[in-house]
Motif scaffolding. Sequence first.
Motif, PDB file in Angstrom:
ATOM      1  N   GLY A   1       0.786  -1.226   0.000  1.00  0.00           N
ATOM      2  CA  GLY A   1       0.000   0.000   0.000  1.00  0.00           C
ATOM      3  C   GLY A   1       0.817   1.275   0.000  1.00  0.00           C
ATOM      4  N   VAL A   2       0.134   2.373   0.322  1.00  0.00           N
ATOM      5  CA  VAL A   2       0.728   3.713   0.282  1.00  0.00           C
ATOM      6  C   VAL A   2       0.425   4.420   1.594  1.00  0.00           C
ATOM      7  CG1 VAL A   2       0.669   5.971  -0.843  1.00  0.00           C
ATOM      8  CG2 VAL A   2       0.528   3.881  -2.229  1.00  0.00           C
ATOM      9  N   ASN A   3       1.490   4.845   2.301  1.00  0.00           N
ATOM     10  CA  ASN A   3       1.251   5.586   3.540  1.00  0.00           C
ATOM     11  C   ASN A   3       1.715   7.036   3.478  1.00  0.00           C
ATOM     12  OD1 ASN A   3       3.978   5.112   3.734  1.00  0.00           O
ATOM     13  ND2 ASN A   3       3.834   3.704   5.459  1.00  0.00           N
ATOM     14  N   ALA A   4       2.131   7.506   2.290  1.00  0.00           N
ATOM     15  CA  ALA A   4       2.432   8.924   2.074  1.00  0.00           C
ATOM     16  C   ALA A   4       2.605   9.162   0.589  1.00  0.00           C
ATOM     17  CB  ALA A   4       3.698   9.345   2.822  1.00  0.00           C
TER      18      ALA A   4
ATOM     19  N   PHE B   1       5.392   7.851  -4.078  1.00  0.00           N
ATOM     20  CA  PHE B   1       4.568   7.101  -3.145  1.00  0.00           C
ATOM     21  C   PHE B   1       5.449   6.324  -2.175  1.00  0.00           C
ATOM     22  CE2 PHE B   1       2.333   7.198  -7.284  1.00  0.00           C
ATOM     23  CZ  PHE B   1       1.244   7.982  -6.923  1.00  0.00           C
ATOM     24  N   ALA B   2       5.172   6.456  -0.873  1.00  0.00           N
ATOM     25  CA  ALA B   2       5.903   5.711   0.161  1.00  0.00           C
ATOM     26  C   ALA B   2       5.117   4.467   0.522  1.00  0.00           C
ATOM     27  CB  ALA B   2       6.092   6.579   1.404  1.00  0.00           C
ATOM     28  N   SER B   3       5.840   3.353   0.638  1.00  0.00           N
ATOM     29  CA  SER B   3       5.214   2.078   0.963  1.00  0.00           C
ATOM     30  C   SER B   3       5.705   1.578   2.316  1.00  0.00           C
ATOM     31  CB  SER B   3       5.552   1.046  -0.117  1.00  0.00           C
ATOM     32  OG  SER B   3       5.242  -0.245   0.308  1.00  0.00           O
ATOM     33  N   PRO B   4       4.826   0.951   3.104  1.00  0.00           N
ATOM     34  CA  PRO B   4       5.261   0.422   4.405  1.00  0.00           C
ATOM     35  C   PRO B   4       6.315  -0.675   4.300  1.00  0.00           C
ATOM     36  CG  PRO B   4       2.868   0.521   4.277  1.00  0.00           C
ATOM     37  CD  PRO B   4       3.384   0.803   2.903  1.00  0.00           C
ATOM     38  N   LEU B   5       6.329  -1.413   3.184  1.00  0.00           N
ATOM     39  CA  LEU B   5       7.266  -2.534   3.051  1.00  0.00           C
ATOM     40  C   LEU B   5       8.048  -2.526   1.746  1.00  0.00           C
ATOM     41  CD1 LEU B   5       4.992  -5.438   4.377  1.00  0.00           C
ATOM     42  CD2 LEU B   5       6.770  -4.198   5.631  1.00  0.00           C
ATOM     43  N   GLY B   6       7.692  -1.635   0.821  1.00  0.00           N
ATOM     44  CA  GLY B   6       8.271  -1.712  -0.513  1.00  0.00           C
ATOM     45  C   GLY B   6       9.106  -0.538  -0.953  1.00  0.00           C
ATOM     46  N   GLY B   7       9.507   0.353  -0.022  1.00  0.00           N
ATOM     47  CA  GLY B   7      10.327   1.489  -0.410  1.00  0.00           C
ATOM     48  C   GLY B   7       9.501   2.639  -0.967  1.00  0.00           C
ATOM     49  N   VAL B   8      10.030   3.283  -2.013  1.00  0.00           N
ATOM     50  CA  VAL B   8       9.396   4.452  -2.619  1.00  0.00           C
ATOM     51  C   VAL B   8       9.217   4.199  -4.112  1.00  0.00           C
ATOM     52  CG1 VAL B   8       9.671   6.906  -3.155  1.00  0.00           C
ATOM     53  CG2 VAL B   8      10.349   6.053  -0.917  1.00  0.00           C
ATOM     54  N   THR B   9       8.078   4.604  -4.650  1.00  0.00           N
ATOM     55  CA  THR B   9       7.820   4.484  -6.084  1.00  0.00           C
ATOM     56  C   THR B   9       7.611   5.867  -6.684  1.00  0.00           C
ATOM     57  OG1 THR B   9       6.785   2.321  -5.792  1.00  0.00           O
ATOM     58  CG2 THR B   9       6.338   3.475  -7.850  1.00  0.00           C
ATOM     59  N   HIS B  10       8.316   6.128  -7.801  1.00  0.00           N
ATOM     60  CA  HIS B  10       8.211   7.385  -8.538  1.00  0.00           C
ATOM     61  C   HIS B  10       7.329   7.162  -9.764  1.00  0.00           C
ATOM     62  CE1 HIS B  10      10.300  10.136 -11.659  1.00  0.00           C
ATOM     63  NE2 HIS B  10       9.321  10.810 -11.072  1.00  0.00           N
ATOM     64  N   PHE B  11       6.364   8.059  -9.973  1.00  0.00           N
ATOM     65  CA  PHE B  11       5.477   7.980 -11.133  1.00  0.00           C
ATOM     66  C   PHE B  11       5.542   9.300 -11.890  1.00  0.00           C
ATOM     67  CE2 PHE B  11       0.933   8.255 -12.776  1.00  0.00           C
ATOM     68  CZ  PHE B  11       1.181   7.447 -13.877  1.00  0.00           C
ATOM     69  N   ASP B  12       6.036   9.254 -13.134  1.00  0.00           N
ATOM     70  CA  ASP B  12       6.182  10.473 -13.935  1.00  0.00           C
ATOM     71  C   ASP B  12       4.993  10.723 -14.850  1.00  0.00           C
ATOM     72  OD1 ASP B  12       6.461   8.620 -15.953  1.00  0.00           O
ATOM     73  OD2 ASP B  12       8.549   9.103 -16.413  1.00  0.00           O
ATOM     74  N   GLY B  13       3.925   9.991 -14.643  1.00  0.00           N
ATOM     75  CA  GLY B  13       2.753  10.106 -15.489  1.00  0.00           C
ATOM     76  C   GLY B  13       2.637   8.975 -16.483  1.00  0.00           C
ATOM     77  N   THR B  14       3.769   8.287 -16.695  1.00  0.00           N
ATOM     78  CA  THR B  14       3.805   7.169 -17.631  1.00  0.00           C
ATOM     79  C   THR B  14       4.441   5.928 -17.024  1.00  0.00           C
ATOM     80  OG1 THR B  14       4.003   8.721 -19.478  1.00  0.00           O
ATOM     81  CG2 THR B  14       4.566   6.420 -19.919  1.00  0.00           C
ATOM     82  N   THR B  15       5.600   6.132 -16.372  1.00  0.00           N
ATOM     83  CA  THR B  15       6.407   5.016 -15.887  1.00  0.00           C
ATOM     84  C   THR B  15       6.495   5.020 -14.369  1.00  0.00           C
ATOM     85  OG1 THR B  15       7.728   5.146 -17.902  1.00  0.00           O
ATOM     86  CG2 THR B  15       8.668   3.904 -16.061  1.00  0.00           C
ATOM     87  N   PHE B  16       6.418   3.814 -13.794  1.00  0.00           N
ATOM     88  CA  PHE B  16       6.606   3.631 -12.352  1.00  0.00           C
ATOM     89  C   PHE B  16       8.021   3.107 -12.111  1.00  0.00           C
ATOM     90  CE2 PHE B  16       2.080   3.433 -12.971  1.00  0.00           C
ATOM     91  CZ  PHE B  16       1.540   4.050 -11.862  1.00  0.00           C
TER      92      PHE B  16
ATOM     93  N   LEU C   1      17.857   3.044   3.284  1.00  0.00           N
ATOM     94  CA  LEU C   1      18.251   2.351   4.507  1.00  0.00           C
ATOM     95  C   LEU C   1      17.331   1.184   4.811  1.00  0.00           C
ATOM     96  CD1 LEU C   1      19.120   5.372   6.816  1.00  0.00           C
ATOM     97  CD2 LEU C   1      20.704   3.661   5.944  1.00  0.00           C
ATOM     98  N   SER C   2      16.061   1.345   4.473  1.00  0.00           N
ATOM     99  CA  SER C   2      15.071   0.311   4.752  1.00  0.00           C
ATOM    100  C   SER C   2      13.921   0.460   3.779  1.00  0.00           C
ATOM    101  CB  SER C   2      14.558   0.435   6.190  1.00  0.00           C
ATOM    102  OG  SER C   2      13.418  -0.367   6.403  1.00  0.00           O
ATOM    103  N   GLN C   3      13.247  -0.634   3.494  1.00  0.00           N
ATOM    104  CA  GLN C   3      12.067  -0.577   2.637  1.00  0.00           C
ATOM    105  C   GLN C   3      10.806  -0.255   3.425  1.00  0.00           C
ATOM    106  OE1 GLN C   3      13.827  -3.592  -0.731  1.00  0.00           O
ATOM    107  NE2 GLN C   3      11.844  -4.078   0.137  1.00  0.00           N
ATOM    108  N   ASN C   4      10.917  -0.175   4.765  1.00  0.00           N
ATOM    109  CA  ASN C   4       9.801   0.225   5.610  1.00  0.00           C
ATOM    110  C   ASN C   4       9.785   1.747   5.693  1.00  0.00           C
ATOM    111  OD1 ASN C   4       7.876   0.704   7.534  1.00  0.00           O
ATOM    112  ND2 ASN C   4       8.793  -0.563   9.115  1.00  0.00           N
ATOM    113  N   VAL C   5       9.116   2.384   4.723  1.00  0.00           N
ATOM    114  CA  VAL C   5       9.103   3.844   4.645  1.00  0.00           C
ATOM    115  C   VAL C   5       7.929   4.381   5.457  1.00  0.00           C
ATOM    116  CG1 VAL C   5       8.948   5.825   3.111  1.00  0.00           C
ATOM    117  CG2 VAL C   5      10.238   3.800   2.408  1.00  0.00           C
ATOM    118  N   THR C   6       8.242   5.266   6.397  1.00  0.00           N
ATOM    119  CA  THR C   6       7.239   5.790   7.316  1.00  0.00           C
ATOM    120  C   THR C   6       6.857   7.236   7.023  1.00  0.00           C
ATOM    121  OG1 THR C   6       9.015   6.414   8.820  1.00  0.00           O
ATOM    122  CG2 THR C   6       7.990   4.250   9.164  1.00  0.00           C
ATOM    123  N   ALA C   7       7.712   7.969   6.297  1.00  0.00           N
ATOM    124  CA  ALA C   7       7.445   9.378   6.012  1.00  0.00           C
ATOM    125  C   ALA C   7       8.160   9.772   4.732  1.00  0.00           C
ATOM    126  CB  ALA C   7       7.919  10.258   7.176  1.00  0.00           C
TER     127      ALA C   7
END
Length: 200
Positions: free
Chosen positions: A137-140, A151-166, A176-182
Amino acid sequence: LISDFVECIAVDVNDNIWFGTSVGAQMFDGTSWTSYNTSSFPTIPSDNIKVINTMSNGDVWIGTDFGASRFDGVNWITYTTSTMQSVPLISNQIRSIDEDLNTGIVWIGTNIGITPLDLGGVTNSLSIGSPELHWSGVNATAFDSNGDKWFASPLGGVTHFDGTTFTNYNTSNGLLSQNVTALLIDNQDNKWIGTDLGMS
């Protein structure tokens, strides 16, 4: 306070302070307190407020485990997986509510993905989940100067979306960790990523 268990805090455009608690939301205008819960406003999906955020137009949003609600100053309008007011949410378990100031679109992060809501009804698009975003999911959500979404994920790091590509960033890219909190993007477009093991 109506409860000592405060889960979230926000400030609206009029400098009122909003508190999300385990038994409802409260607004403090500097002098008096106003409470909002299911007893006085039955359209609120739950009294256990997990997320609270304020928008540039003055709206206040709350997120619960049973959907999100928007307060327009008079009424609470609720959005769920079965809502017909706009695009249905991808899930009712709300984890974040963030406004893209460039477009006014409100991005509702949940335990399995995200739903963009354009209240003007012009550019609403479908919800985004796995495989584009991590299944946790997404927590920020944050927005850079190009209008790209992060998009920050609780277990999957960060995903960048430029409108076309993730594009996903995780420990293999230097987090440092894939548990992104903020997640925060500053005025120089630096991405500040809080995790359970420190800041990247």
